[in-house]
Motif scaffolding. Structure first.
Motif, PDB file in Angstrom:
ATOM      1  N   ILE A 233       0.837  -1.205   0.000  1.00  0.00           N
ATOM      2  CA  ILE A 233       0.000   0.000   0.000  1.00  0.00           C
ATOM      3  C   ILE A 233       0.868   1.249   0.000  1.00  0.00           C
ATOM      4  CG2 ILE A 233      -1.687   1.310   1.337  1.00  0.00           C
ATOM      5  CD1 ILE A 233      -2.795  -1.371   2.347  1.00  0.00           C
ATOM      6  N   LEU A 234       1.938   1.246   0.794  1.00  0.00           N
ATOM      7  CA  LEU A 234       2.834   2.395   0.831  1.00  0.00           C
ATOM      8  C   LEU A 234       3.498   2.613  -0.525  1.00  0.00           C
ATOM      9  CD1 LEU A 234       4.536   1.936   4.326  1.00  0.00           C
ATOM     10  CD2 LEU A 234       2.738   3.548   3.692  1.00  0.00           C
ATOM     11  N   VAL A 235       3.875   1.527  -1.187  1.00  0.00           N
ATOM     12  CA  VAL A 235       4.462   1.653  -2.519  1.00  0.00           C
ATOM     13  C   VAL A 235       3.447   2.220  -3.502  1.00  0.00           C
ATOM     14  CG1 VAL A 235       5.368   0.344  -4.473  1.00  0.00           C
ATOM     15  CG2 VAL A 235       6.207  -0.134  -2.194  1.00  0.00           C
ATOM     16  N   SER A 236       2.191   1.765  -3.408  1.00  0.00           N
ATOM     17  CA  SER A 236       1.171   2.265  -4.335  1.00  0.00           C
ATOM     18  C   SER A 236       0.906   3.755  -4.127  1.00  0.00           C
ATOM     19  CB  SER A 236      -0.121   1.464  -4.170  1.00  0.00           C
ATOM     20  OG  SER A 236      -0.736   1.726  -2.926  1.00  0.00           O
ATOM     21  N   ILE A 237       1.064   4.230  -2.894  1.00  0.00           N
ATOM     22  CA  ILE A 237       0.877   5.660  -2.627  1.00  0.00           C
ATOM     23  C   ILE A 237       1.875   6.486  -3.423  1.00  0.00           C
ATOM     24  CG2 ILE A 237       1.098   7.437  -0.838  1.00  0.00           C
ATOM     25  CD1 ILE A 237      -0.128   5.496   1.129  1.00  0.00           C
ATOM     26  N   THR A 238       3.100   5.963  -3.573  1.00  0.00           N
ATOM     27  CA  THR A 238       4.120   6.700  -4.330  1.00  0.00           C
ATOM     28  C   THR A 238       3.751   6.823  -5.804  1.00  0.00           C
ATOM     29  OG1 THR A 238       5.437   4.715  -4.818  1.00  0.00           O
ATOM     30  CG2 THR A 238       5.878   5.844  -2.748  1.00  0.00           C
ATOM     31  N   PHE A 239       2.845   5.973  -6.297  1.00  0.00           N
ATOM     32  CA  PHE A 239       2.342   6.112  -7.665  1.00  0.00           C
ATOM     33  C   PHE A 239       1.147   7.054  -7.719  1.00  0.00           C
ATOM     34  CE2 PHE A 239       4.068   1.682  -7.743  1.00  0.00           C
ATOM     35  CZ  PHE A 239       5.101   1.903  -8.642  1.00  0.00           C
ATOM     36  N   VAL A 240       0.274   6.953  -6.727  1.00  0.00           N
ATOM     37  CA  VAL A 240      -1.002   7.664  -6.787  1.00  0.00           C
ATOM     38  C   VAL A 240      -0.830   9.168  -6.548  1.00  0.00           C
ATOM     39  CG1 VAL A 240      -3.295   7.855  -5.742  1.00  0.00           C
ATOM     40  CG2 VAL A 240      -2.267   5.605  -6.075  1.00  0.00           C
ATOM     41  N   VAL A 241      -0.001   9.559  -5.572  1.00  0.00           N
ATOM     42  CA  VAL A 241       0.112  10.980  -5.221  1.00  0.00           C
ATOM     43  C   VAL A 241       0.641  11.828  -6.385  1.00  0.00           C
ATOM     44  CG1 VAL A 241       1.262  12.641  -3.723  1.00  0.00           C
ATOM     45  CG2 VAL A 241       0.284  10.562  -2.746  1.00  0.00           C
ATOM     46  N   PRO A 242       1.786  11.475  -7.015  1.00  0.00           N
ATOM     47  CA  PRO A 242       2.238  12.292  -8.150  1.00  0.00           C
ATOM     48  C   PRO A 242       1.231  12.311  -9.298  1.00  0.00           C
ATOM     49  CG  PRO A 242       3.994  10.840  -7.403  1.00  0.00           C
ATOM     50  CD  PRO A 242       2.742  10.392  -6.724  1.00  0.00           C
ATOM     51  N   ASN A 243       0.598  11.165  -9.545  1.00  0.00           N
ATOM     52  CA  ASN A 243      -0.393  11.106 -10.618  1.00  0.00           C
ATOM     53  C   ASN A 243      -1.584  12.011 -10.317  1.00  0.00           C
ATOM     54  OD1 ASN A 243      -1.298   9.826 -13.151  1.00  0.00           O
ATOM     55  ND2 ASN A 243      -2.903   8.950 -11.868  1.00  0.00           N
ATOM     56  N   ALA A 244      -1.983  12.085  -9.047  1.00  0.00           N
ATOM     57  CA  ALA A 244      -3.109  12.951  -8.669  1.00  0.00           C
ATOM     58  C   ALA A 244      -2.761  14.422  -8.877  1.00  0.00           C
ATOM     59  CB  ALA A 244      -3.487  12.694  -7.212  1.00  0.00           C
ATOM     60  N   ILE A 245      -1.552  14.822  -8.499  1.00  0.00           N
ATOM     61  CA  ILE A 245      -1.135  16.213  -8.696  1.00  0.00           C
ATOM     62  C   ILE A 245      -1.109  16.558 -10.174  1.00  0.00           C
ATOM     63  CG2 ILE A 245       0.807  17.817  -8.440  1.00  0.00           C
ATOM     64  CD1 ILE A 245       1.473  16.492  -5.818  1.00  0.00           C
ATOM     65  N   LEU A 246      -0.574  15.638 -10.988  1.00  0.00           N
ATOM     66  CA  LEU A 246      -0.484  15.888 -12.428  1.00  0.00           C
ATOM     67  C   LEU A 246      -1.871  15.951 -13.068  1.00  0.00           C
ATOM     68  CD1 LEU A 246       1.530  16.261 -14.717  1.00  0.00           C
ATOM     69  CD2 LEU A 246       1.506  13.797 -15.084  1.00  0.00           C
ATOM     70  N   LEU A 247      -2.762  15.059 -12.681  1.00  0.00           N
ATOM     71  CA  LEU A 247      -4.112  15.067 -13.241  1.00  0.00           C
ATOM     72  C   LEU A 247      -4.876  16.320 -12.813  1.00  0.00           C
ATOM     73  CD1 LEU A 247      -5.282  11.346 -12.914  1.00  0.00           C
ATOM     74  CD2 LEU A 247      -4.674  12.582 -14.994  1.00  0.00           C
ATOM     75  N   GLU A 248      -4.707  16.730 -11.557  1.00  0.00           N
ATOM     76  CA  GLU A 248      -5.386  17.951 -11.096  1.00  0.00           C
ATOM     77  C   GLU A 248      -4.925  19.158 -11.901  1.00  0.00           C
ATOM     78  OE1 GLU A 248      -5.798  21.711  -9.416  1.00  0.00           O
ATOM     79  OE2 GLU A 248      -3.862  20.674  -9.173  1.00  0.00           O
ATOM     80  N   ALA A 249      -3.616  19.240 -12.138  1.00  0.00           N
ATOM     81  CA  ALA A 249      -3.084  20.357 -12.932  1.00  0.00           C
ATOM     82  C   ALA A 249      -3.614  20.295 -14.360  1.00  0.00           C
ATOM     83  CB  ALA A 249      -1.559  20.314 -12.918  1.00  0.00           C
ATOM     84  N   GLY A 250      -3.697  19.080 -14.928  1.00  0.00           N
ATOM     85  CA  GLY A 250      -4.209  18.942 -16.281  1.00  0.00           C
ATOM     86  C   GLY A 250      -5.674  19.334 -16.396  1.00  0.00           C
ATOM     87  N   LEU A 251      -6.488  18.909 -15.430  1.00  0.00           N
ATOM     88  CA  LEU A 251      -7.911  19.263 -15.447  1.00  0.00           C
ATOM     89  C   LEU A 251      -8.106  20.764 -15.290  1.00  0.00           C
ATOM     90  CD1 LEU A 251      -9.414  16.381 -13.266  1.00  0.00           C
ATOM     91  CD2 LEU A 251      -9.478  16.597 -15.756  1.00  0.00           C
ATOM     92  N   SER A 252      -7.353  21.383 -14.386  1.00  0.00           N
ATOM     93  CA  SER A 252      -7.465  22.836 -14.196  1.00  0.00           C
ATOM     94  C   SER A 252      -6.951  23.586 -15.420  1.00  0.00           C
ATOM     95  CB  SER A 252      -6.678  23.260 -12.951  1.00  0.00           C
ATOM     96  OG  SER A 252      -7.213  22.662 -11.784  1.00  0.00           O
ATOM     97  N   PHE A 253      -5.950  23.034 -16.081  1.00  0.00           N
ATOM     98  CA  PHE A 253      -5.371  23.668 -17.270  1.00  0.00           C
ATOM     99  C   PHE A 253      -6.407  23.790 -18.387  1.00  0.00           C
ATOM    100  CE2 PHE A 253      -3.278  23.208 -21.407  1.00  0.00           C
ATOM    101  CZ  PHE A 253      -2.407  24.282 -21.382  1.00  0.00           C
ATOM    102  N   ILE A 254      -7.245  22.745 -18.558  1.00  0.00           N
ATOM    103  CA  ILE A 254      -8.229  22.782 -19.642  1.00  0.00           C
ATOM    104  C   ILE A 254      -9.575  23.334 -19.186  1.00  0.00           C
ATOM    105  CG2 ILE A 254      -7.123  20.881 -20.863  1.00  0.00           C
ATOM    106  CD1 ILE A 254      -9.187  19.007 -19.775  1.00  0.00           C
TER     107      ILE A 254
END
Length: 318
Positions: A233-254
């Motif tokens: 679970i801790l390893v999966s968090i290291t994938f989810v957090v950066p992806n969430a920041i990037l997706l949030e920026a992408g959604l706000s960008f458009i």
């Protein structure tokens, strides 16, 4: 007993030992130390944003598009708002959305992965086909479709059962919609990792002994399976957090993420592109903020995976 990633069944004091290992990693890895320091600065900036000399929402038409100076370290935007103050508030939005959506995604992923791996058979097949269907969509495309639906529905005139949720959406400036979108679209990776771990652990001797002693399925999951999926679970968090920041920026960008005038790194990048030739600082600073944050999170994630997976660390050092 050894699980699939080479870790023994968790015992008291084990996490403390791993904390000491992490401390040694920090001292031996300058990149990790710099990454932790940078994230600490970003977090501190987000927390202390109200204490900055300038308000992120205050308009000053007499000082529009100023270049970085002693008064405005990162300059001002087209409406005279301080860029540093807006980046600080944008960091608060990005970090809050990333953490909250990660909690939602991890909760869903752990639940589905655990149930799927433990039950097996038809239930496992149905749940994994759902995960495969979600994987067939690119992350950004799926997030765009879901964000458009959530934003279009909750921003309208909603009454009845969904009325309080729509009101909360409006009060949050659209942050709730982004949070729900990311949380409901980021769980498949966690579910796959947890499922594979549970599939191997449910045949371990201590699990078989618990089953023979009459322990219920819920007790076996709670006492034996879930504690031993913590590293995964801790390893999966290291994938989810950066992806969430990037997706949030992408959604706000458009334009389907956080609602203006709430600052977001994505909206700031979108506004900066319009005047990049005349005022490049409006694009450079928010782009650096999100780029460096993602880089630091990846460095920390690699170090965490090395600690939790000694075999992977050995192969990298070989």
């Amino acid at each position: 007993m050894m699980d699939t990633i080479g870790l023994q069944k968790i015992k008291p004091g084990a996490l403390g030992g791993r904390g000491c290992i992490f401390c040694r990693f920090v001292f031996r890895n300058p990149a990790l130390a710099v990454s932790l320091a940078f994230l600490a600065i970003v977090t501190g900036l987000a927390v202390l944003a109200p204490l900055l000399p300038y308000d992120a929402y205050r308009l000053d038409v007499l000082h529009r598009n100023e270049l970085p100076s002693a008064h405005h370290w990162f300059g001002t935007d087209e409406l005279g708002r301080d860029v540093l103050a807006r980046i600080a508030v944008g960091a608060r939005v990005s970090l809050f959305v990333a953490v909250a959506s990660t909690i939602v995604a991890i909760a869903i992923g752990v639940m589905i992965g655990t149930i799927s791996g433990y039950l097996g058979g038809v239930a496992d097949s149905i749940m994994m086909r759902l995960v495969d269907a979600m994987y067939s969509f690119p992350d950004m495309l799926f997030a765009i479709l879901m964000a458009a639906f959530v934003k279009g529905y909750l921003s309208g005139d909603v009454h009845g059962f969904w009325g309080p949720l729509a009101e909360l959406y409006r009060l949050s400036g659209g942050i709730l919609g982004v949070l729900l979108t990311l949380g409901l679209s980021s769980w498949p990776t966690t579910s796959r990792l947890v499922r594979s771990q549970v599939l191997s652990l449910k045949h371990a001797e201590y699990v078989l002994a618990a089953r023979l002693s009459g322990a219920s399925g819920w007790r076996i999951i709670r006492s034996h399976l879930l504690p031993n999926t913590v590293p995964v679970i801790l390893v999966s968090i290291t994938f989810v957090v950066p992806n969430a920041i990037l997706l949030e920026a992408g959604l706000s960008f458009i334009g389907i993420g956080v609602d203006p005038p709430t600052p977001s790194w994505g909206t700031m990048i979108g506004d900066g592109i319009k005047s990049v030739q005349s005022y490049p600082h409006l694009l450079i600073f928010p782009a650096l903020a999100i780029g460096l944050t993602l880089l630091c999170l990846n460095v920390i994630g690699d170090a965490l995976r090395d600690i939790l997976d000694p075999t992977l660390a050995g192969s990298r050092n070989a």
